[in-house]
Structures are given as C-alpha cells and as structure tokens.
Design a protein around this motif. Sequence first.
Motif, PDB file in Angstrom:
ATOM      1  N   TRP A 164       0.861  -1.088   0.198  1.00 20.48           N
ATOM      2  CA  TRP A 164       0.077   0.149  -0.145  1.00 20.48           C
ATOM      3  C   TRP A 164       0.710   1.280  -0.005  1.00 20.48           C
ATOM      4  N   GLU A 165       1.817   1.439   0.988  1.00 15.67           N
ATOM      5  CA  GLU A 165       2.678   2.792   1.016  1.00 15.67           C
ATOM      6  C   GLU A 165       3.272   2.990  -0.280  1.00 15.67           C
ATOM      7  N   LEU A 168       1.118   4.496  -2.823  1.00 17.67           N
ATOM      8  CA  LEU A 168      -0.083   5.636  -2.447  1.00 17.67           C
ATOM      9  C   LEU A 168       0.084   6.671  -3.287  1.00 17.67           C
ATOM     10  N   HIS A 169       1.443   7.121  -3.703  1.00 24.99           N
ATOM     11  CA  HIS A 169       1.733   8.512  -4.366  1.00 24.99           C
ATOM     12  C   HIS A 169       1.101   8.376  -5.637  1.00 24.99           C
ATOM     13  N   GLU A 202      -7.862  -3.219   0.714  1.00 26.52           N
ATOM     14  CA  GLU A 202      -7.286  -2.476  -0.259  1.00 26.52           C
ATOM     15  C   GLU A 202      -8.486  -1.773  -0.855  1.00 26.52           C
ATOM     16  N   ARG A 205      -9.728   0.837   0.936  1.00 29.04           N
ATOM     17  CA  ARG A 205      -8.788   1.993   1.061  1.00 29.04           C
ATOM     18  C   ARG A 205      -8.653   3.067  -0.523  1.00 29.04           C
TER      19      ARG A 205
END
Length: 286
Positions: A164-165, A168-169, A202, A205
């Motif tokens: 995920w991290e 993310l951008h 996910e 999110r």
Amino acid sequence: MTTPAPAGVWIITPGHTPTRFPSARASGADVALVDLEDSVPPAAKPDARLTARAFFTNPLPADTALGVRISTPTTRDGILDLAALAEYPDRPQIVLIPKVESPRDIDIVAGALDTPDHAPHLYALIETPRALENLPAIVRAARIAGVLFGTADYATATGCSKAWEPMLHARSALVASAAAAGIPAIDSPFFDLDDLEGLRDEAERVKALGFAGKSCVHPHHLDVLTKVFTSTGEEIAAARAIVAAAENAGGRIVRVGHQMIGPPMVQAARSLLARAAARTTQEVTA
C-alpha cells in the motif's frame, strides 16, 4: 461520448481461453474485459484475436458492459489487435489501452476504431513513471473516458513493492488528475487470490481515496468488490437527505443529523446519486 463511462467492478479474462468467456460475461461485474495483452502468450495472440470476437456476440449480458484490453498501440501486436477489432461484427463498448504515456496513444486507438456509428469508451492504463509525469495531458485527451491503474508494471518500472505505502503516491496522483478532468479512475487487481480480507481492505482504501471501482482477474474476488463499490440503501438515503436539505436551505450551510453540510458535501451526495441512477439505468436498458 453520450453515455456515462462505466465504473465499478471490472473482471479481465484471457482472450485465448474461450471456455472462460461465458462465466465472465455472466459474472455480474459492471465491466468484463477480454484480454489480448499480458495474459496471452505471444504464440497464442493470433488465435486470441480471432477467438475474442465471440466475446461480443449477442445476446449481450443484462448488467455488464463488454470490452477488450489491446496490446500497446505503438507495437506490432497492438497494430494487429486494432486491425482485428475494426473487423469485428460486434464491437466492444470499452477499449483499455495499456502503457499509455501520452495523449497520442489514445488518438491512435480512436483513429483506428471510431466510426460514424460507434465510438467505444477509451480507458488509459496508467502503469509507468512517465505516464504519471504526463497525467495532466493524458487525462485531457479528447477521446479519453477514464483511467485504470496498473500496480504490477508500475512496481516493476520503479523497483518498489506492490504494498500500500509504495503505491499511495501514484494512486493519489491518478485520482486527483482524473477528478480534475471529470473522468473515473479504476484501481488495479489485487493479486493474492486467497486473501479476501486483504482484498477488502485494499478495496475500501482505494474507494476512500476516490477510485470509482477496482478490477480483478478471478471471479473469486467479485463478491467482495461488489459489496465495497455498490452504494448501500443507507448511503443513498443519506445522500438524498443531504441534497434535499441543501435545496431547502437556499445555499446556506445546513445541519443534517450530526453533520454540518456545505457545498462540497452536497456535490459528493449528488455524485453518489448520479452513479446509483446510472447503474439503475444500465440495468433497465441493457
């Protein structure tokens, strides 16, 4: 484009396995794509171009838009895909274009496939760092209908993981650019087929980020994704209450339940109701 671009849950099935076509067409997904790109081995691509035409034959499924993912249009396989599609007796409603890095890629596909009687929804698959750099121009291409994020190729190109991290951008940039252009963004598949809790997490999110849907490559994921991306009766009722209160308030800030409601919340409620209405219309007219 006279009809809204399809969003929601997408399923992708390989073009060289026609035994899977009936289940994909009958899956109940908002969009079912037959794939001519990465899931098809190079030796099977000529047969897949011929076989895939059966994916679009009548009768069409009631609630599912049908489309195709072609190969990159600036490659030999992409050119052959476009030539084959142009001869299909029944045309796809959606064409997903991989490795898009400039508006030119969309223009090529539109030029090859658009006719006076048919212009498919063209979705750009955003999966490279260069595509991310060029998003402001890509999302304003004349014939673009939406964008889809490709985590696997993006992770390979950047050398990062698909967690995920690290993603993310890119996801946030994609949603922001799509929203600025007024087009939907669809998220990448979740590649662990048996981790349904991870899939749900996910999906929730990316929905919270602003994605209008998520794709998958296996029917096992459809139920979870459908529950996440289908507005509940409670959500629709709440949106109607917000819109009604705003209309009665004459543009003033108004309280609905425990919330103070201003123009951004009203616009979000109207968008939710528009998506729900579009889905209902699709089900009735399909």
